[in-house]
Design a protein around this motif. Sequence first.
Motif, PDB file in Angstrom:
ATOM      1  N   LEU A 112     -28.683 -33.101 -40.199  1.00 14.98           N
ATOM      2  CA  LEU A 112     -27.902 -34.059 -40.984  1.00 14.98           C
ATOM      3  C   LEU A 112     -26.513 -34.264 -40.373  1.00 14.98           C
ATOM      4  CD1 LEU A 112     -28.705 -33.026 -44.674  1.00 14.98           C
ATOM      5  CD2 LEU A 112     -29.835 -34.736 -43.274  1.00 14.98           C
ATOM      6  N   PHE A 156     -37.034 -41.055 -48.875  1.00 16.60           N
ATOM      7  CA  PHE A 156     -35.884 -40.332 -49.441  1.00 16.60           C
ATOM      8  C   PHE A 156     -36.359 -39.249 -50.413  1.00 16.60           C
ATOM      9  CE2 PHE A 156     -32.770 -44.157 -48.971  1.00 16.60           C
ATOM     10  CZ  PHE A 156     -32.413 -43.729 -47.711  1.00 16.60           C
ATOM     11  N   GLY A 160     -35.742 -35.577 -49.610  1.00 19.47           N
ATOM     12  CA  GLY A 160     -34.721 -35.043 -50.509  1.00 19.47           C
ATOM     13  C   GLY A 160     -35.199 -33.799 -51.237  1.00 19.47           C
ATOM     14  N   PHE A 164     -33.185 -30.870 -49.174  1.00 23.14           N
ATOM     15  CA  PHE A 164     -31.912 -30.600 -49.846  1.00 23.14           C
ATOM     16  C   PHE A 164     -31.659 -29.136 -50.190  1.00 23.14           C
ATOM     17  CE2 PHE A 164     -29.359 -29.827 -53.568  1.00 23.14           C
ATOM     18  CZ  PHE A 164     -28.147 -30.320 -53.149  1.00 23.14           C
TER      19      PHE A 164
ATOM     20  N   PHE B 164     -29.344 -36.420 -51.292  1.00 21.23           N
ATOM     21  CA  PHE B 164     -29.919 -36.467 -49.944  1.00 21.23           C
ATOM     22  C   PHE B 164     -29.781 -37.813 -49.227  1.00 21.23           C
ATOM     23  CE2 PHE B 164     -33.267 -37.498 -46.981  1.00 21.23           C
ATOM     24  CZ  PHE B 164     -33.049 -36.539 -46.016  1.00 21.23           C
ATOM     25  N   PRO B 165     -30.068 -38.935 -49.891  1.00 19.88           N
ATOM     26  CA  PRO B 165     -29.961 -40.210 -49.157  1.00 19.88           C
ATOM     27  C   PRO B 165     -28.587 -40.423 -48.542  1.00 19.88           C
ATOM     28  CG  PRO B 165     -31.114 -40.546 -51.210  1.00 19.88           C
ATOM     29  CD  PRO B 165     -30.587 -39.134 -51.259  1.00 19.88           C
ATOM     30  N   ALA B 167     -26.330 -37.877 -47.752  1.00 20.78           N
ATOM     31  CA  ALA B 167     -26.139 -36.856 -46.711  1.00 20.78           C
ATOM     32  C   ALA B 167     -26.947 -37.179 -45.461  1.00 20.78           C
ATOM     33  CB  ALA B 167     -26.530 -35.477 -47.253  1.00 20.78           C
ATOM     34  N   GLY B 168     -28.096 -37.822 -45.641  1.00 18.27           N
ATOM     35  CA  GLY B 168     -28.947 -38.106 -44.498  1.00 18.27           C
ATOM     36  C   GLY B 168     -28.928 -39.550 -44.044  1.00 18.27           C
TER      37      GLY B 168
END
Lengths: 206, 206
Positions: A112, A156, A160, A164, B164-165, B167-168
Motif C-alpha cells: 500500500l 475493494f 478490504g 485491512f 481500504f479503498p 489506503a489502497g
Amino acid sequence: MSLKNNNKTDATTEEKIVEAARKLFTEKGFDAVKTRDIADEAGINLALLNYYFRSKKKLFEIITKENFGHFILIISEIVNDKKTSIRQKIEILVANYIDMFSINPDMPLFVLSHAKHYAQEMKIREKFMDSYFLKQVQKAIISEEIKPIDPTNLLFNIMGLTIFPFAGRHIFQNKNGITKEQFTALMQDRKKMIPIWIEAMLKAKS
Amino acid sequence: MSLKNNNKTDATTEEKIVEAARKLFTEKGFDAVKTRDIADEAGINLALLNYYFRSKKKLFEIITKENFGHFILIISEIVNDKKTSIRQKIEILVANYIDMFSINPDMPLFVLSHAKHYAQEMKIREKFMDSYFLKQVQKAIISEEIKPIDPTNLLFNIMGLTIFPFAGRHIFQNKNGITKEQFTALMQDRKKMIPIWIEAMLKAKS
DNA sequence: GTCTATAATTCGATAGAC
DNA sequence: GTCTATCGAATTATAGAC
C-alpha cells in the motif's frame, strides 16, 4: 535463491544482504532504512552492499519487485481458472492471501505504501477486470443469483476484508489490544468467514 | 487555528508552516519529507521552521496528533450514542469516515503507517470494546436478530470496507486505472452500500 | 520575526590495502 | 571478496546580522 543455500548460516554474502534488506525494507520502507542498518543486520561490511548491488535504490527495487510479485501472483493464478466457481475462487483467493500475510504480515502495508510509485506495472485492477471470474459474476447478475455490483467495489470488498486487518494490525495489537496469538486465530477464522460474508453481501438488496 | 486567519494568504507564519507540514507529512510520512520542502511549501525561510517548532520531530508530532485525533474522534462520538440503532451508528460512522477521507485521502495510509509508533494512546479497539454499540450488538445476537460474531472481526469489517479503498487507492488509480472522479463516485456509492452489506454479513449463517 | 551563512551530523558511496 | 578509512552530498539545526 540457490537450492543449496536456503538457510541463513549457509547463505552467500549476496543472499545475506538480500535477506536483511527484505526484512528491513518490508518492515520500514525505503527512507527509514539506512544502508548501515542493512549491513549490520546481514552481518557484513557496509562496502559490500555497494560492491554487490551498486546502490541502495537498486537493492530496494529487488525487494519491491519481490513483494509486488508475490502480491499479484496470487490473484493472477486464481481469477482465470475455468474449473472453479465464484465461491471457490473467493475461498482460494482469501485463503492464499491470509496464509501469505500470516507469514509476512508487513507485506500488505509495504505494498500500500509504495503503490504510488511502483504499482503502475502491477495492473491488479486490469487483471481483475479482464478476468474469467468477473465474467462469472456478470453472468450470475444476469441470472439474478446475485445483485448488481460495480466490479471495482467488489474488488475493494474482497481486498478490504482480507488485507485491512494486516495493514492495520498495529492499531489493534498493542499493550492494551489483542495478542499476536489472538490475531492469528482471528485471521484463521476470517479465512472461513470472508467467503460467507461476501456471498451474503452479493445477495443483499439495496 | 485562529478564527481570523483561516485562509492561506492571511495565515500567520506559524500557521503557514503547520499547513505545509500537514500536507507534506500526511502525504509522504516523516522520513521522505525534508525540512526544506516544508519551508518551500510554506513560502518561508528554513530557519523559521526551527524558530517556531524547535525541530522537525516536534513539528511532525503536531501533525501526527492532529491526524490520529481526527481519526479517533469520529468513532468516539458515535459508538456511545444511546439514541441511535446499530444500523444508524454504522451509517453515520461510514458516512463520516468517507466524507473525511474524501477531503483528506492520504490520512488513512498515514494512520496505518504510523500506528506502530503512535497508536498506543489512541485505544481505538478499547473504545470500541467498551462501547454502547457493542452492547447493542450483543443484545441483538442473544435475541437472534443477527448471528454471533467476534467483536474485533466486526471492527475489522467496518474499517476494512470503509478505509481500504482510500489506503489502497494508488493500486487502482493510475494511468490504466480509474479516474479521480470515478473513485469519488464509487466512494459515495459505498456510503450507501456498506451499511447494507454489513447488515447482510451480520445475518449470514456460517 | 526574518533573513544569510554556516556549523554539525548523517548517510550513501568509493578508494585502496589485504 | 572483504575490510578500513574517508569523501562528498544532503540535511537538520543554529549563530548572528538586520
